[in-house]
Motif scaffolding. Structure first.
Motif, short mmCIF file in Angstrom:
data_model
loop_
_atom_site.label_atom_id
_atom_site.label_comp_id
_atom_site.label_asym_id
_atom_site.label_seq_id
_atom_site.Cartn_x
_atom_site.Cartn_y
_atom_site.Cartn_z
N TRP A 253 0.90 -1.16 0.03
CA TRP A 253 -0.18 -0.01 -0.02
C TRP A 253 0.85 1.21 -0.02
O TRP A 253 2.01 1.30 0.42
CB TRP A 253 -1.05 0.06 1.21
CG TRP A 253 -1.85 -1.17 1.26
CD1 TRP A 253 -1.81 -2.42 1.75
CD2 TRP A 253 -3.36 -0.94 0.84
NE1 TRP A 253 -3.08 -3.00 1.37
CE2 TRP A 253 -3.78 -2.31 0.85
CE3 TRP A 253 -4.11 0.25 0.47
CZ2 TRP A 253 -5.29 -2.37 0.58
CZ3 TRP A 253 -5.44 -0.16 0.22
CH2 TRP A 253 -6.04 -1.46 0.36
N THR A 254 0.33 2.36 -0.67
CA THR A 254 1.04 3.55 -0.74
C THR A 254 -0.02 4.59 -0.02
O THR A 254 -0.95 4.64 -0.10
CB THR A 254 1.16 3.87 -1.98
OG1 THR A 254 2.15 3.05 -2.74
CG2 THR A 254 1.78 5.42 -2.11
N GLN A 255 0.76 5.45 0.81
CA GLN A 255 -0.04 6.30 1.42
C GLN A 255 0.25 7.77 0.62
O GLN A 255 1.35 8.21 0.59
CB GLN A 255 0.55 6.71 3.10
CG GLN A 255 -0.23 7.72 3.64
CD GLN A 255 0.13 7.95 5.10
OE1 GLN A 255 1.48 7.80 5.48
NE2 GLN A 255 -0.68 8.38 6.06
N HIS A 256 -1.04 8.21 0.28
CA HIS A 256 -0.90 9.48 -0.73
C HIS A 256 -0.99 10.83 0.16
O HIS A 256 -0.59 11.82 -0.13
CB HIS A 256 -2.22 9.35 -1.37
CG HIS A 256 -2.08 8.35 -2.42
ND1 HIS A 256 -1.39 8.28 -3.65
CD2 HIS A 256 -2.80 7.04 -2.57
CE1 HIS A 256 -1.69 7.35 -4.38
NE2 HIS A 256 -2.33 6.36 -3.78
N SER A 257 -1.74 10.60 1.51
CA SER A 257 -1.86 11.63 2.45
C SER A 257 -1.80 11.42 3.64
O SER A 257 -2.63 10.15 3.88
CB SER A 257 -3.00 12.68 1.60
OG SER A 257 -2.97 13.68 2.69
N GLY A 258 -1.59 12.09 4.80
CA GLY A 258 -1.69 12.02 6.01
C GLY A 258 -3.11 12.91 6.41
O GLY A 258 -3.91 13.09 5.49
N GLY A 259 -3.36 12.65 7.70
CA GLY A 259 -4.76 13.32 8.05
C GLY A 259 -5.94 12.22 7.90
O GLY A 259 -5.45 11.03 7.60
N SER A 260 -6.90 12.79 8.48
CA SER A 260 -8.08 11.91 8.47
C SER A 260 -9.00 12.08 7.35
O SER A 260 -9.46 13.09 7.06
CB SER A 260 -9.00 12.55 9.77
OG SER A 260 -10.15 11.52 10.04
N PHE A 261 -9.12 10.93 6.59
CA PHE A 261 -10.11 10.87 5.42
C PHE A 261 -11.37 9.89 5.84
O PHE A 261 -11.34 9.33 6.40
CB PHE A 261 -9.43 10.20 4.32
CG PHE A 261 -8.25 11.07 3.54
CD1 PHE A 261 -8.68 11.62 2.42
CD2 PHE A 261 -7.16 11.40 4.05
CE1 PHE A 261 -8.23 12.66 1.75
CE2 PHE A 261 -6.19 12.26 3.66
CZ PHE A 261 -6.67 12.94 2.48
N ARG A 262 -12.41 10.66 5.14
CA ARG A 262 -13.75 9.92 5.33
C ARG A 262 -14.11 8.99 4.09
O ARG A 262 -15.07 8.07 4.26
CB ARG A 262 -14.91 10.92 5.66
CG ARG A 262 -14.91 11.78 7.00
CD ARG A 262 -15.37 10.57 8.08
NE ARG A 262 -15.54 11.08 9.49
CZ ARG A 262 -16.20 10.61 10.25
NH1 ARG A 262 -16.58 9.28 10.08
NH2 ARG A 262 -16.47 11.11 11.46
N ASP A 263 -14.11 9.55 3.02
CA ASP A 263 -14.36 8.88 1.72
C ASP A 263 -13.68 9.02 0.43
O ASP A 263 -12.83 9.68 0.45
CB ASP A 263 -15.76 9.68 1.48
CG ASP A 263 -16.91 8.77 0.68
OD1 ASP A 263 -16.42 7.72 0.40
OD2 ASP A 263 -18.00 9.41 0.44
N VAL A 264 -13.72 8.07 -0.43
CA VAL A 264 -13.14 8.13 -1.57
C VAL A 264 -14.09 7.33 -2.83
O VAL A 264 -14.75 6.53 -2.47
CB VAL A 264 -11.75 7.33 -1.54
CG1 VAL A 264 -12.10 5.87 -1.10
CG2 VAL A 264 -10.79 7.25 -2.64
N GLU A 265 -13.70 7.83 -3.94
CA GLU A 265 -14.64 7.63 -5.12
C GLU A 265 -13.68 7.48 -6.27
O GLU A 265 -12.84 8.36 -6.58
CB GLU A 265 -15.90 8.22 -5.38
CG GLU A 265 -16.78 7.93 -4.20
CD GLU A 265 -17.46 6.80 -4.27
OE1 GLU A 265 -17.40 6.17 -5.24
OE2 GLU A 265 -18.63 6.70 -3.49
N PHE A 266 -13.99 6.77 -7.22
CA PHE A 266 -13.40 6.76 -8.71
C PHE A 266 -14.18 7.64 -9.71
O PHE A 266 -15.50 7.34 -9.51
CB PHE A 266 -13.15 5.27 -9.24
CG PHE A 266 -12.06 4.66 -8.80
CD1 PHE A 266 -10.85 4.66 -9.04
CD2 PHE A 266 -12.48 3.45 -7.92
CE1 PHE A 266 -9.87 3.85 -8.34
CE2 PHE A 266 -11.53 2.66 -6.95
CZ PHE A 266 -10.17 2.89 -7.36
#
Length: 839
Positions: A253-266
């Protein structure tokens, strides 16, 4: 704090303060529990409890976490939990014997009838359909793991080899539906365990970790998981610690960004473009890398946003919807982009889609806990939003109509309160809520409950009838008080159900409770209720304990910050302790053989009274400085007592005293390092005790070397309370996420061994200190026919016997421990205990 006899608390409409920083602290797993509580108390100081503003959800979280972290307040360590998981797996693999013969049976509830207003099975975080067979449904729950529905078979749990945990995301391989990924943890409530992203390739029979796991000293929660449909080895995960992706099916896995993320969509149609959000909206460059919010216009600033969700549709691949809550967790607005996420326009800022009101005219909400967004796959203007209720727009979010309401029955249509997911799948709108799964095939005009069969109720406490094994009560998270009678479950009171009990003199008289000490009594089996605590001027814990007197059915003892007693089944109360305020009473016990002997515990004290609660002495010396969870008193000896503790301090789970707490013996040997939640003692046994923990049920008695897993078939689930029903010979377990279970008690053969009468039959006499014995018997008993030996868990062993004389018994080759020798002679059979090689 006086409680209303109307049971439904009257809530004042108040203006929320500018920012609810406690939500951010709660979701940040590096923040100490005490700091979260202090921030919450500051924001709520001087304000009336307002329904639908997150107060209850915080209290649930705090109840679960505080006892597991007290006194330090440091969040649970996932590495410790992982080690305990491995230890329990090893215990399962090494099992064998009579105690393992007990089979756990689920008692449900898997469906409901109702006398009250908010029935449901339990919370569902997410829903998915099999890509090749949409009749097969998957559901992720906050503490009961992953479930699958197959037509003709019904719902089944898929966590057969894992401890039950939260599931907040599900993706299924489009061509190989036996390959499933799940994002673990409770993404909305943050109150159960997470193990990162897990994968199965055999349809859920076995699971393995992916490269995104949390086997380090930092708790993290995964929240949303998406798979690229034209390249299923590519997945993105939004987590509390950042945004991650894999291109090799989860290996790396690659971390694209730190911080708190809630959702992701293509982006539909061009899945090399990926959208993600926390409190800001991000767009990737082509290829799915280099996320940025630079140049994106039309959305509110992150300082205004409490939470964001995004939705896309294949009906128009350039459309992106962004749903935002404000810092008061109410509706900030719905925003739409028609150019692939570069620019947004405001579609609506009212009504309040996140409140309780069916017309949206209230303020605030609890969007940090319940917030969902979906857009139709064929009509890009058909949008759904979920908060406490479900709302629908047919014009791209400009105008809204409510299509489901949280009160049952509803003229609008019923979905249980607190919406955690909305998805348009196979032409239907699917809703995951605190009460289960609801589905509409006609854009929300009508709803069908698809939860029947889901055994996922989160029970805080259970209580049964001493005379009727078929009468059982359970108090559940957000699903009220439930009654099992004659094999049928009925929802008999709403709110959050807590401690419950059946009157010892009449099965028609039931006791229940809602949160923070709202004790109730029903005189007609739960059809109607009377509030009992109007004249108790004291605060109770989220789960307020109370016990029934063992001989006088009119007497109850309840624990608030102090102990209160009633002699008329709750109509009037008097205070019997005057301890300093600051902590709540957690545990109460009354000795069955001497009702004047009482025990009570708070985080700051463990106390004993021998005069019915009027005077008290501390019995805390010798006990750990951890949160007490239960006390059990021997049925024959009022000074023989057991106490359990929560937390992740190894070797400090269970303590026993034979002198009423004047001194203590640590009885934690053999337990995994998980919280111990409930202990019960079995009458007429060799000190047999059962223990409910965060990973199932354990047993020990005088003839075991330590604690052992009890029975087969019980999930590795958080067990919140145990009760014994001697009339039916059963043990009941209330769980936090898998309903109520029952198993037969273990009746030890040692219980029938009478030491006084040992000379009346054959004797087993040691001849050395190495485990060799000789069997001596009066010739009047006849010839010795057979000798069989069993170990402490009932497994038959093969000792060495004299070749010509069965009277010679050799256990020198056996491990040290206690054994049962079954002796058969012409005139009878006898059982004798022996202890081999422990001198």
């Amino acid at each position: 704090m006086l409680r209303s006899t109307t049971f439904l608390l009257l809530f004042a409409t108040t203006t929320m303060l500018p920012a609810q920083h406690w939500v951010d602290l709660l979701m940040d797993e590096t923040t100490n529990i005490h700091d979260v509580k202090a921030a919450f108390d500051t924001e709520w100081e001087g304000r009336t409890y307002v329904r639908g503003k997150g107060w209850k959800q915080f209290q649930r979280w705090h109840w679960f976490m505080e006892q597991r972290t007290w006194p330090s307040g440091e969040r649970p360590d996932p590495a410790i939990h992982l080690q305990a998981t491995q230890e329990v797996r090893q215990m399962h693999a090494q099992r064998g014997g009579l105690r393992d013969g007990a089979e756990w049976r689920s008692l449900g509830p898997t469906q409901w009838n109702t006398f009250s207003y908010n029935p449901g099975n339990g919370r569902v975080n997410c829903v998915a359909l099999d890509p090749q067979d949409p009749e097969i449904i998957y559901a992720g729950t906050p503490s009961g793991g992953l479930w699958r529905y197959i037509p003709g078979t019904g719902w089944e749990a898929l966590f057969t080899d894992l401890p039950s945990m939260g599931v907040s995301g599900i993706v299924i391989h489009p061509d190989e539906p036996q390959t499933i990924f799940i994002a673990t943890g409770d993404g909305d409530g943050a109150d159960t365990y997470s193990a990162g992203v897990l994968k199965t390739t055999d349809g859920g029979q076995t699971w393995e970790s992916t490269g995104l796991d949390w086997n380090i000293n930092q708790t993290r929660t995964t929240r949303a998981l998406r798979m690229r449909q034209n390249d299923p080895d590519v997945l993105y995960c939004a987590a509390s610690s950042g945004l991650y992706s894999t291109t090799d099916g989860g290996e790396n896995w690659t971390q694209h960004s730190g911080g708190s993320f809630r959702d992701v969509e293509f982006m539909p149609g061009d899945t090399t473009i990926v959208y993600a959000c926390g409190t800001s909206f991000y767009r990737s460059e082509p290829g799915g890398d280099n996320f940025s919010n630079a140049g994106i216009t039309g959305l509110p600033s992150p300082s205004q946003v409490g939470r964001m969700a995004i939705a896309v549709t294949p009906a128009d691949p350039l459309i992106v919807y962004a749903l935002c809550s404000n810092n008061q967790n109410g509706f900030l607005g719905l925003y739409r982009s028609t150019d692939g996420g570069h620019t947004f326009e405001t579609r609506s800022t009212s009504p309040n889609l996140f409140g309780y009101s069916e017309v949206g005219d209230d303020l605030g909400g609890q969007a940090w806990y319940d917030m969902a967004l979906a857009v139709d796959t064929e009509n890009p203007d058909l949008v759904y939003v979920g908060g406490i209720n479900v709302w629908r727009s047919t014009d791209g979010g400009a105008n809204w109509n409510i299509v489901s309401h949280w009160v049952y029955p509803s003229m609008i249509g019923y979905t249980h309160a607190d919406i955690h997911s909305l998805d348009v799948l196979d032409g239907k709108i699917w809703c995951g809520s605190d009460g289960g799964i609801f589905v509409s095939a006609n854009t929300g005009n009508n709803w069908q409950n698809r939860s029947f069969g889901l055994d996922i109720t989160q029970f805080y406490r259970i209580g049964g009838s001493a005379s009727d094994a078929g009468l059982l009560l359970g108090g559940a998270q957000d699903n009220g008080t439930n009654r099992l009678k004659d094999g049928q479950w009925t929802h008999i009171f709403g709110a959050d159900g807590m401690e419950c009990a059946v009157d010892r003199a009449s099965n028609s008289i039931l006791y229940g409770a809602y949160q923070n000490g709202g004790l109730l009594r029903s005189n007609n089996e739960g059809v109607s209720w009377t509030g009992l605590t109007d004249n108790i001027d004291d605060e109770g814990a989220w789960v307020t304990p109370y016990v029934l007197h063992p001989t006088d059915p009119t007497v109850l003892v309840a624990g608030f910050r102090n102990l209160w007693v009633t002699a008329d089944r709750g109509d009037n109360w008097y205070q019997t302790t005057f301890w300093p305020t600051g902590e709540f009473v957690r545990v109460i016990a009354i000795a069955p053989s001497d009702p004047d002997v009482w025990f009570a515990a708070r985080n700051d004290r463990v106390m004993r009274s021998i005069d019915g609660g009027f005077t008290w002495n501390s019995i805390k010396p010798g006990l750990p400085n951890l949160s007490p969870t239960s006390i059990a008193v021997d049925h024959d000896d009022p000074l023989h007592v057991w106490i359990t503790f929560s937390g992740q301090t190894g070797g400090q789970k269970v303590y026993e005293s034979v002198n009423g707490g004047s001194s203590w013996i640590n009885r934690s040997l053999g337990l995994p390092n998980v919280p111990a939640n409930s202990i019960v003692t079995q009458p007429d046994s060799p000190n047999g005790v059962y223990l409910g923990t965060d990973m199932g049920v354990f047993y020990r008695d005088d003839y075991t070397e330590g604690w052992e897993l009890y029975g087969n078939g019980l999930p590795n689930v958080v067990v919140t309370e145990l009760e014994i029903h001697m009339g039916s010979g059963t043990l009941r377990a209330g769980t936090y996420g898998r309903g109520i279970w029952e198993a037969d008690l273990y009746f030890s053969p040692f219980a029938s061994v009478d030491g006084i009468a040992i000379t009346e039959g054959p004797l087993v006499m040691p001849v050395d200190m190495e485990g060799r014995y000789i069997i001596r018997a009066d010739e009047r008993l006849g010839r010795l026919l057979e000798v069989r030996v069993f170990d402490a868990v009932g497994r038959a062993i093969r000792p060495r016997m004299g070749q010509r004389d069965l009277h010679q018994l050799d256990l020198s080759a056996q491990p040290p421990g206690t054994y049962l020798v079954h002796i058969t002679m012409e005139k009878g059979m006898w059982t004798r205990p022996v202890v081999a090689r422990v001198w």
